[in-house]
Design an enzyme around this catalytic site. Structure first.
Site, mmCIF file in Angstrom:
data_model
loop_
_atom_site.group_PDB
_atom_site.id
_atom_site.type_symbol
_atom_site.label_atom_id
_atom_site.label_comp_id
_atom_site.label_asym_id
_atom_site.label_seq_id
_atom_site.Cartn_x
_atom_site.Cartn_y
_atom_site.Cartn_z
ATOM 1 N N SER A 72 18.918 55.098 48.301
ATOM 2 C CA SER A 72 18.386 54.505 47.082
ATOM 3 C C SER A 72 19.521 54.125 46.124
ATOM 4 C CB SER A 72 17.386 55.481 46.447
ATOM 5 O OG SER A 72 16.628 54.854 45.446
ATOM 6 N N ASP A 78 7.741 50.368 50.395
ATOM 7 C CA ASP A 78 8.836 50.570 49.454
ATOM 8 C C ASP A 78 9.125 49.260 48.735
ATOM 9 O OD1 ASP A 78 11.164 51.210 48.102
ATOM 10 O OD2 ASP A 78 12.315 51.768 49.863
ATOM 11 N N HIS A 130 9.553 55.265 50.386
ATOM 12 C CA HIS A 130 10.849 55.451 49.741
ATOM 13 C C HIS A 130 11.163 56.951 49.667
ATOM 14 C CE1 HIS A 130 14.195 54.017 47.279
ATOM 15 N NE2 HIS A 130 14.068 55.164 46.624
#
Length: 321
Positions: free
Chosen positions: A153, A248, A278
Site C-alpha cells: 500500500s 481494491d 486491500h
C-alpha cells in the site's frame, strides 16, 4: 467476489463491531489500526530492533535474519498504513515470513508519518534507510550489492518511488509491491467502486490529503516521488513483482504501472488475485489466499536476489488466478 476465507474474516469482524472511526482522524485511526492482527507467531533465527541514524534524526527499524552466521541479500520493507498509521509491529508477521521464505534478511523501516511529517518526509526516509543499510552492511550481515525494496500500500508507494529514484543502481535488484498506491489523482476506474474490506476510495483520498496537504491536484499527481505512475519509467529501474487485489480501489493504478513498466522494457510480473481485498497479504498464516500471494512474491524475490534476474512478463503465464 471475495475469497470465502477473507469474507468469513470480514463477517466475523463486522459482528464484533469493527468499523473505522468517523470522521477519520490520525490519532483515532492509530489507536484502532496500530494493534497487530491476532495471528500465529512467526519464528525466525534473529529478530532485533535497531535505530537508523540519518541527518539528525533516528528511524526505528527491525532486522529479520534467517541465517545470522551468513551474509545474505537484503530486502528493505516499508509498511502500509496510508503514510498515517502502521508500525513495525503491525507488519512483523509479514516481514518475518518474507525473510523465512526468501532466505534473505529483511530490514523493516519505521519511516516518519503524516500529517506531522508530510511529503516528502517518508520518501526521504526511504532513501536514507537504503543508504544507511549499504553503509552498515558488514554489521548487519547483508550483501550491499544484492538488495530489494518492498512494501504494501503506502509502503509500496515508497518502495516504487525509491526504486525510480535509484534507477541504474545495480545493487537494487528487485522491487516487490503489494497493492501499491501509485497515483495521487485517484482517477482510475477502480476508484469508482466502493469495495468491501479495509480501504475505501474516500479513505484513500483522505490519506493523500494527510500525506501531502500542500501539494494537491496536478502538482502532486505529476511528481514521481509521490506518484510513481506519473511520467516516464526508466528502462534501468529494478524489475518488479506487483501483487494486486480484485476488490481494491488501488487495483487499476497498480495494473497500469505494470503495463507501463513493460512498455519501458522493464521485466515485471503482475500477480492478480480477484478474490483479494486491500491488505490481504497481512493475513499470511491465516488465509490460504494470503499464503499463496506471499509465497509467490517470496519466490520472485528469492530468484532475483539469490538466483539471478527474474524472467517475468505480463503474458497469461505470469498471472495468478
Amino acid at each position: 467476489m471475495i475469497d470465502p476465507h477473507l469474507q468469513a474474516m470480514l463477517d466475523t469482524m463486522a459482528q464484533a463491531g469493527f468499523a473505522l472511526p468517523d470522521p477519520l482522524e490520525p490519532a483515532s485511526l492509530r489507536a484502532f489500526l496500530d494493534v497487530p492482527i491476532p495471528g500465529p507467531a512467526v519464528d525466525i533465527a534473529e529478530r532485533c530492533d535497531l535505530a537508523i541514524g540519518c541527518e539528525g534524526r533516528q528511524l526505528p527499524a527491525r532486522l529479520y535474519h534467517p541465517e545470522p552466521d551468513q551474509v545474505l541479500p537484503l530486502i528493505l520493507f516499508f509498511h502500509g498504513g496510508g503514510w498515517v498509521h502502521g508500525t513495525l509491529d503491525t507488519h512483523d508477521r509479514l516481514a518475518a515470513t518474507l525473510a523465512n521464505e526468501t532466505r534473505c534478511a529483511v530490514l523493516s523501516i519505521g519511516y516518519r508519518l503524516a500529517p506531522e511529517h508530510p511529503f516528502p518526509a517518508a520518501y526521504d526516509d526511504a532513501l536514507a534507510a537504503i543508504a544507511w543499510a549499504k553503509s552498515e552492511a558488514a554489521r548487519l550481515g547483508i550483501d550491499a550489492g544484492r538488495m530489494a525494496v518492498a512494501g504494501d500500500s503506502a509502503g509500496g508507494n515508497l518502495a516504487a518511488a525509491a526504486a525510480q529514484s535509484l534507477a541504474g543502481d545495480l545493487a537494487i535488484c528487485h522491487q516487490l509491491l503489494f497493492y501499491p498506491a501509485l497515483d495521487a489523482s485517484c482517477s482510475t476506474p477502480s476508484f469508482q467502486t466502493e469495495f468491501p474490506g479495509f480501504l475505501s476510495a474516500r479513505q484513500m483520498r483522505w490519506y493523500w490529503d494527510q500525506y501531502a496537504p500542500d501539494r494537491v491536484g496536478e502538482a502532486l499527481a505529476s511528481d514521481q516521488r509521490a506518484s510513481p505512475l506519473a511520467g516516464p519509467i526508466s528502462p534501468y529501474v529494478a524489475p518488479a513483482t506487483i501483487v494486486v487485489a480484485g476488490n481494491d480501489p488501488l487495483h487499476d493504478e497498480a495494473a497500469a504501472f505494470a503495463a507501463k513498466m513493460e512498455a519501458a522494457g522493464v521485466a515485471v510480473a503482475l500477480h492478480s488475485y480477484p478474490g483479494g481485498i486491500h491488505g490481504f497479504a497481512s493475513m499470511v498464516g491465516m488465509v490460504p489466499l494470503a499464503d499463496e500471494a506471499v509465497s509467490a512474491a517470496a519466490s520472485a524475490l528469492r530468484t532475483a536476489l539469490c538466483d539471478g534476474p527474474v524472467a517475468a512478463g505480463l503474458d497469461n503465464g505470469s498471472r495468478k488466478r
